[in-house]
Scaffold this motif. Sequence first.
Motif, PDB file in Angstrom:
ATOM      1  N   PRO A  64       0.813  -1.230   0.000  1.00  0.00           N
ATOM      2  CA  PRO A  64       0.000   0.000   0.000  1.00  0.00           C
ATOM      3  C   PRO A  64       0.840   1.270   0.000  1.00  0.00           C
ATOM      4  N   VAL A  65       2.015   1.228   0.588  1.00  0.00           N
ATOM      5  CA  VAL A  65       2.877   2.408   0.618  1.00  0.00           C
ATOM      6  C   VAL A  65       3.387   2.712  -0.786  1.00  0.00           C
ATOM      7  N   VAL A  66       3.753   1.684  -1.526  1.00  0.00           N
ATOM      8  CA  VAL A  66       4.268   1.881  -2.875  1.00  0.00           C
ATOM      9  C   VAL A  66       3.151   2.327  -3.817  1.00  0.00           C
ATOM     10  N   ALA A  67       1.951   1.834  -3.591  1.00  0.00           N
ATOM     11  CA  ALA A  67       0.832   2.132  -4.484  1.00  0.00           C
ATOM     12  C   ALA A  67       0.177   3.482  -4.173  1.00  0.00           C
ATOM     13  N   HIS A  68       0.591   4.154  -3.097  1.00  0.00           N
ATOM     14  CA  HIS A  68      -0.012   5.437  -2.726  1.00  0.00           C
ATOM     15  C   HIS A  68       0.334   6.488  -3.775  1.00  0.00           C
ATOM     16  N   LYS A  69      -0.675   7.202  -4.233  1.00  0.00           N
ATOM     17  CA  LYS A  69      -0.468   8.227  -5.248  1.00  0.00           C
ATOM     18  C   LYS A  69      -0.674   9.599  -4.619  1.00  0.00           C
ATOM     19  N   ALA A  70       0.243  10.479  -4.882  1.00  0.00           N
ATOM     20  CA  ALA A  70       0.136  11.853  -4.397  1.00  0.00           C
ATOM     21  C   ALA A  70      -0.358  12.731  -5.541  1.00  0.00           C
ATOM     22  N   ARG A  71      -1.358  13.551  -5.234  1.00  0.00           N
ATOM     23  CA  ARG A  71      -1.918  14.432  -6.255  1.00  0.00           C
ATOM     24  C   ARG A  71      -1.104  15.718  -6.273  1.00  0.00           C
ATOM     25  N   VAL A  72      -0.621  16.093  -7.446  1.00  0.00           N
ATOM     26  CA  VAL A  72       0.174  17.302  -7.610  1.00  0.00           C
ATOM     27  C   VAL A  72      -0.507  18.180  -8.641  1.00  0.00           C
ATOM     28  N   ASP A  73      -0.780  19.411  -8.258  1.00  0.00           N
ATOM     29  CA  ASP A  73      -1.383  20.361  -9.185  1.00  0.00           C
ATOM     30  C   ASP A  73      -0.276  21.150  -9.871  1.00  0.00           C
ATOM     31  N   LEU A  74      -0.034  20.842 -11.132  1.00  0.00           N
ATOM     32  CA  LEU A  74       0.962  21.558 -11.911  1.00  0.00           C
ATOM     33  C   LEU A  74       0.273  22.586 -12.790  1.00  0.00           C
ATOM     34  N   PRO A  75       0.919  23.708 -13.035  1.00  0.00           N
ATOM     35  CA  PRO A  75       0.284  24.713 -13.888  1.00  0.00           C
ATOM     36  C   PRO A  75       0.230  24.217 -15.328  1.00  0.00           C
ATOM     37  N   SER A  76      -0.834  24.604 -16.005  1.00  0.00           N
ATOM     38  CA  SER A  76      -0.951  24.223 -17.417  1.00  0.00           C
ATOM     39  C   SER A  76      -0.086  25.163 -18.251  1.00  0.00           C
ATOM     40  N   PRO A  77       0.366  24.714 -19.422  1.00  0.00           N
ATOM     41  CA  PRO A  77       1.277  25.544 -20.216  1.00  0.00           C
ATOM     42  C   PRO A  77       0.653  26.851 -20.691  1.00  0.00           C
TER      43      PRO A  77
END
Length: 134
Positions: free
Chosen positions: A36-49
């Motif tokens: 479960p630790v490896v499969a955890h996904k972090a959401r990152v908000d990146l700016p659009s181009p």
Amino acid sequence: MAFSARQDATPISGINVTPLVDVLLVLLIIFMISAPVVAHKARVDLPSPGSQPPAAMMEPIDITIEPNGMTFWNHVLVTDAALATQMALLGSREGDKPSIHISASDDAAYEDVAKVLAEAKFNGLSKIDFVNRD
């Protein structure tokens, strides 16, 4: 003292699999815990181009705390009530809030610094930096 010897001279051809099963069970438990630790996904908000460039950064607010309890807001002496009013005005502002740079003297009382931090937290000001006095 007599030892019993085997009557037949044929070698034992069986493999003891108990240690192998123990090792496999331990590995299975390790993988079950770490998966479960490896499969955890972090959401990152990146700016659009194609997005707009960020607005001009607001000037930080400089708060200086002297050893005798005097507090300065952008190099202007303020009372505790005026400090609370200024922070309330900053906290009620819509959009991006300015950062606060706190410069406390080495001899300043902890209570004075804690009072400024508590007032900033109460008004929703979360960009706080401690700066070194020159």
